[in-house]
Write a protein that holds these residues in place. Structure first.
Motif, PDB file in Angstrom:
ATOM      1  N   GLY A  79       0.959  -1.256  -0.002  1.00  0.00           N
ATOM      2  CA  GLY A  79       0.007   0.038   0.090  1.00  0.00           C
ATOM      3  C   GLY A  79       0.829   1.085   0.017  1.00  0.00           C
ATOM      4  O   GLY A  79       0.439   2.259  -0.740  1.00  0.00           O
ATOM      5  N   TYR A  80       1.957   1.275   0.814  1.00  0.00           N
ATOM      6  CA  TYR A  80       2.966   2.501   0.905  1.00  0.00           C
ATOM      7  C   TYR A  80       3.347   2.723  -0.578  1.00  0.00           C
ATOM      8  O   TYR A  80       3.625   3.923  -0.877  1.00  0.00           O
ATOM      9  CB  TYR A  80       3.705   2.118   2.016  1.00  0.00           C
ATOM     10  CG  TYR A  80       4.934   3.133   1.855  1.00  0.00           C
ATOM     11  CD1 TYR A  80       4.649   4.414   2.556  1.00  0.00           C
ATOM     12  CD2 TYR A  80       6.336   2.960   1.316  1.00  0.00           C
ATOM     13  CE1 TYR A  80       5.758   5.230   2.711  1.00  0.00           C
ATOM     14  CE2 TYR A  80       7.530   3.659   1.638  1.00  0.00           C
ATOM     15  CZ  TYR A  80       7.111   4.815   2.099  1.00  0.00           C
ATOM     16  OH  TYR A  80       8.160   5.933   2.130  1.00  0.00           O
ATOM     17  N   LEU A  81       3.688   1.612  -1.233  1.00  0.00           N
ATOM     18  CA  LEU A  81       4.479   1.874  -2.522  1.00  0.00           C
ATOM     19  C   LEU A  81       3.856   2.421  -3.618  1.00  0.00           C
ATOM     20  O   LEU A  81       4.178   3.041  -4.554  1.00  0.00           O
ATOM     21  CB  LEU A  81       5.164   0.346  -2.762  1.00  0.00           C
ATOM     22  CG  LEU A  81       6.372   0.027  -1.953  1.00  0.00           C
ATOM     23  CD1 LEU A  81       6.721  -1.464  -2.480  1.00  0.00           C
ATOM     24  CD2 LEU A  81       7.519   0.739  -2.191  1.00  0.00           C
ATOM     25  N   ILE A  82       2.574   1.931  -3.582  1.00  0.00           N
ATOM     26  CA  ILE A  82       1.448   2.466  -4.539  1.00  0.00           C
ATOM     27  C   ILE A  82       0.640   3.470  -4.128  1.00  0.00           C
ATOM     28  O   ILE A  82      -0.451   3.598  -4.917  1.00  0.00           O
ATOM     29  CB  ILE A  82       0.765   1.131  -5.416  1.00  0.00           C
ATOM     30  CG1 ILE A  82      -0.004   0.673  -4.310  1.00  0.00           C
ATOM     31  CG2 ILE A  82       1.833   0.434  -5.922  1.00  0.00           C
ATOM     32  CD1 ILE A  82      -0.870  -0.508  -4.823  1.00  0.00           C
ATOM     33  N   ASP A  83       0.856   3.901  -2.722  1.00  0.00           N
ATOM     34  CA  ASP A  83      -0.188   5.081  -2.226  1.00  0.00           C
ATOM     35  C   ASP A  83      -1.484   4.595  -2.367  1.00  0.00           C
ATOM     36  O   ASP A  83      -2.435   5.485  -2.662  1.00  0.00           O
ATOM     37  CB  ASP A  83      -0.123   6.407  -2.919  1.00  0.00           C
ATOM     38  CG  ASP A  83      -0.494   7.528  -2.172  1.00  0.00           C
ATOM     39  OD1 ASP A  83      -0.325   7.488  -1.041  1.00  0.00           O
ATOM     40  OD2 ASP A  83      -0.791   8.556  -3.050  1.00  0.00           O
ATOM     41  N   VAL A  84      -1.715   3.349  -1.691  1.00  0.00           N
ATOM     42  CA  VAL A  84      -3.025   2.904  -1.219  1.00  0.00           C
ATOM     43  C   VAL A  84      -3.231   2.853   0.087  1.00  0.00           C
ATOM     44  O   VAL A  84      -2.586   2.025   0.768  1.00  0.00           O
ATOM     45  CB  VAL A  84      -3.428   1.476  -1.862  1.00  0.00           C
ATOM     46  CG1 VAL A  84      -4.741   1.014  -1.663  1.00  0.00           C
ATOM     47  CG2 VAL A  84      -3.477   1.608  -3.352  1.00  0.00           C
ATOM     48  N   PRO A  85      -4.052   3.349   0.791  1.00  0.00           N
ATOM     49  CA  PRO A  85      -4.160   3.735   2.137  1.00  0.00           C
ATOM     50  C   PRO A  85      -4.911   2.613   3.074  1.00  0.00           C
ATOM     51  O   PRO A  85      -4.878   2.747   4.352  1.00  0.00           O
ATOM     52  CB  PRO A  85      -4.859   5.222   2.463  1.00  0.00           C
ATOM     53  CG  PRO A  85      -5.825   5.252   1.325  1.00  0.00           C
ATOM     54  CD  PRO A  85      -5.181   4.355  -0.046  1.00  0.00           C
ATOM     55  N   VAL A  86      -5.424   1.574   2.179  1.00  0.00           N
ATOM     56  CA  VAL A  86      -6.221   0.495   2.871  1.00  0.00           C
ATOM     57  C   VAL A  86      -5.817  -0.872   2.557  1.00  0.00           C
ATOM     58  O   VAL A  86      -5.631  -1.014   1.258  1.00  0.00           O
ATOM     59  CB  VAL A  86      -7.635   0.929   2.475  1.00  0.00           C
ATOM     60  CG1 VAL A  86      -8.804  -0.172   3.145  1.00  0.00           C
ATOM     61  CG2 VAL A  86      -8.193   2.235   3.299  1.00  0.00           C
ATOM     62  N   ALA A  87      -5.963  -1.677   3.297  1.00  0.00           N
ATOM     63  CA  ALA A  87      -5.728  -3.202   2.832  1.00  0.00           C
ATOM     64  C   ALA A  87      -7.065  -3.908   3.549  1.00  0.00           C
ATOM     65  O   ALA A  87      -7.749  -3.561   4.570  1.00  0.00           O
ATOM     66  CB  ALA A  87      -4.562  -3.767   3.755  1.00  0.00           C
ATOM     67  N   ILE A  88      -7.579  -4.903   2.506  1.00  0.00           N
ATOM     68  CA  ILE A  88      -8.807  -5.521   3.060  1.00  0.00           C
ATOM     69  C   ILE A  88      -8.225  -6.905   3.736  1.00  0.00           C
ATOM     70  O   ILE A  88      -7.360  -7.549   3.350  1.00  0.00           O
ATOM     71  CB  ILE A  88      -9.528  -5.970   1.709  1.00  0.00           C
ATOM     72  CG1 ILE A  88     -10.129  -4.684   1.009  1.00  0.00           C
ATOM     73  CG2 ILE A  88     -10.679  -6.830   1.933  1.00  0.00           C
ATOM     74  CD1 ILE A  88     -10.640  -4.775  -0.328  1.00  0.00           C
ATOM     75  N   VAL A  89      -8.994  -7.214   4.955  1.00  0.00           N
ATOM     76  CA  VAL A  89      -8.623  -8.409   5.493  1.00  0.00           C
ATOM     77  C   VAL A  89      -9.910  -9.351   5.370  1.00  0.00           C
ATOM     78  O   VAL A  89     -10.867  -8.763   5.513  1.00  0.00           O
ATOM     79  CB  VAL A  89      -8.455  -8.180   6.938  1.00  0.00           C
ATOM     80  CG1 VAL A  89      -8.155  -9.547   7.606  1.00  0.00           C
ATOM     81  CG2 VAL A  89      -7.574  -7.258   7.214  1.00  0.00           C
ATOM     82  N   PRO A  90      -9.769 -10.365   4.447  1.00  0.00           N
ATOM     83  CA  PRO A  90     -10.714 -11.232   3.852  1.00  0.00           C
ATOM     84  C   PRO A  90     -11.616 -12.142   4.825  1.00  0.00           C
ATOM     85  O   PRO A  90     -12.590 -12.652   4.579  1.00  0.00           O
ATOM     86  CB  PRO A  90     -10.071 -11.919   2.618  1.00  0.00           C
ATOM     87  CG  PRO A  90      -8.770 -12.266   3.361  1.00  0.00           C
ATOM     88  CD  PRO A  90      -8.278 -10.943   3.807  1.00  0.00           C
ATOM     89  N   GLU A  91     -10.880 -12.384   5.875  1.00  0.00           N
ATOM     90  CA  GLU A  91     -11.458 -13.387   7.100  1.00  0.00           C
ATOM     91  C   GLU A  91     -12.907 -12.926   7.385  1.00  0.00           C
ATOM     92  O   GLU A  91     -13.086 -11.898   7.651  1.00  0.00           O
ATOM     93  CB  GLU A  91     -10.617 -13.351   8.182  1.00  0.00           C
ATOM     94  CG  GLU A  91     -10.573 -14.566   9.213  1.00  0.00           C
ATOM     95  CD  GLU A  91      -9.879 -15.798   8.401  1.00  0.00           C
ATOM     96  OE1 GLU A  91     -10.012 -16.771   8.659  1.00  0.00           O
ATOM     97  OE2 GLU A  91      -8.672 -15.251   7.958  1.00  0.00           O
ATOM     98  N   SER A  92     -13.623 -14.149   7.683  1.00  0.00           N
ATOM     99  CA  SER A  92     -14.841 -14.017   8.005  1.00  0.00           C
ATOM    100  C   SER A  92     -15.033 -14.191   9.572  1.00  0.00           C
ATOM    101  O   SER A  92     -14.066 -14.218  10.183  1.00  0.00           O
ATOM    102  CB  SER A  92     -15.932 -15.094   7.189  1.00  0.00           C
ATOM    103  OG  SER A  92     -15.972 -14.838   6.106  1.00  0.00           O
ATOM    104  N   GLY A  93     -16.134 -13.946  10.113  1.00  0.00           N
ATOM    105  CA  GLY A  93     -16.192 -13.909  11.636  1.00  0.00           C
ATOM    106  C   GLY A  93     -15.788 -14.867  12.403  1.00  0.00           C
ATOM    107  O   GLY A  93     -15.055 -14.675  13.503  1.00  0.00           O
TER     108      GLY A  93
END
Length: 315
Positions: A79-93
């Motif tokens: 995210g830092y390298l491509i300037d994207v401020p969010v990561a999606i965590v795919p885990e369900s509950g």
């Protein structure tokens, strides 16, 4: 989004990608891209990040819990390298919250996919890079079965769910006739089978070494000629079944109110939500899991070794 061979990764990447017009960059840790064809790579943002850690001592940290740090840090670096401020965590509950709500034996709670851990990672990334980075959990309050069903019903390519892999066991532990099956009986496989059932789907019997959970004995459920039965594998099996049974009965326990208050406070702080809202969402998630687990185990039949283990644990 840190991407793996798992069902959650495939489903959530598609679901969130649909919302974001395909603008989800899938980041694999390592050099393997075996589950992504060349054509698919042309059609979606996807990259494998080479990753290797040399452990100086033989007794270095080797538990699977370190994967949480590895995945979250590589996501942040991407995210830092491509300037994207969010990561999606795919885990369900069930996968994110249950290991904290119900730690195994005398072990520590497993926070590797929990919002409390990623909140700490956000502070760590800012200290390291001076970069404001967030981790989002779009499926935190849904079961894996609900996520799978939504994926199959609403996404192009939803029929490919059966190609995913959930089992963590190696071929050395469950190798069979030179094929790379999943064991079908560890906690990850039990959750997968529960989710497939909850979504109203079916898998071929030869996906798993344990082709059937309906048999009267544990050994009889394995594929014919499988002979790598070990006490450790049996213990993994029992622990996996009882983990989801205990999760299904969590709301009925005498200490649930105390457990839920502590968990709700921690989640509310980490997610920036009110404790009341978190409490309502957690209660719904647990009710849904209990409903799915009851239907799944009932469908196995009264003679199933799984049902026998559950009855024994209650007596």
């Amino acid at each position: 989004m840190a991407y793996s061979d798992g069902m959650d990764s495939q489903a959530v990447a598609a679901l969130e990608g649909k919302k974001l017009n395909g603008r989800v960059v899938r980041v694999r840790i390592g050099t393997s891209e075996r589950d992504i064809s060349r054509q698919e790579r042309k059609e979606m943002p996807f990259h494998a990040v080479p990753y290797k850690v040399k452990i100086a001592k033989k007794d270095g940290e080797s538990s699977a819990r370190s994967r949480g740090f590895k995945f979250s840090l590589i996501s942040a670096m991407a995210g830092y390298l491509i300037d994207v401020p969010v990561a999606i965590v795919p885990e369900s509950g069930q996968g994110a919250l249950a290991p904290v709500l119900l730690p195994v034996g005398h072990g520590y709670e497993d926070y590797r996919n929990h919002p409390a851990f990623t909140a700490q990672m956000e502070r760590f990334v800012y200290s390291l890079l001076g970069y404001r980075f967030k981790y989002q959990f779009p499926r935190l309050w849904m079961t894996k079965g609900e996520t799978l069903k939504e994926f199959v019903d609403n996404c192009e390519g939803g029929s490919k769910w059966h190609k995913t892999r959930s089992c963590w066991q190696t071929s050395r532990q469950i190798g069979f006739n030179g094929t790379r099956r999943q064991c079908g009986i560890c906690a990850a496989c039990i959750l997968r089978r529960l989710s497939v059932h909850a979504a109203g789907l079916k898998e071929a019997t030869d996906v798993y070494v344990w082709e059937s959970l309906r048999t009267k004995t544990w050994e009889a459920g394995a594929a014919k000629n499988f002979d790598l039965f070990t006490n450790a594998l049996h213990q993994y099996s029992v622990a996996g079944v009882l983990h989801f049974e205990h999760l299904a009965g969590l709301q009925g326990r005498s200490d649930y109110q105390l457990t839920s208050r502590l968990s709700n406070f921690e989640l509310a702080q980490s997610l920036g939500e009110s404790p009341v809202s978190v409490s309502q969402k957690l209660d719904r998630l647990l009710r849904q899991h209990a409903k799915e687990w009851s239907a799944f185990t009932k469908d196995l039949g009264p003679r199933s070794f799984v049902r026998q283990w559950i009855r024994s644990s209650a007596s």
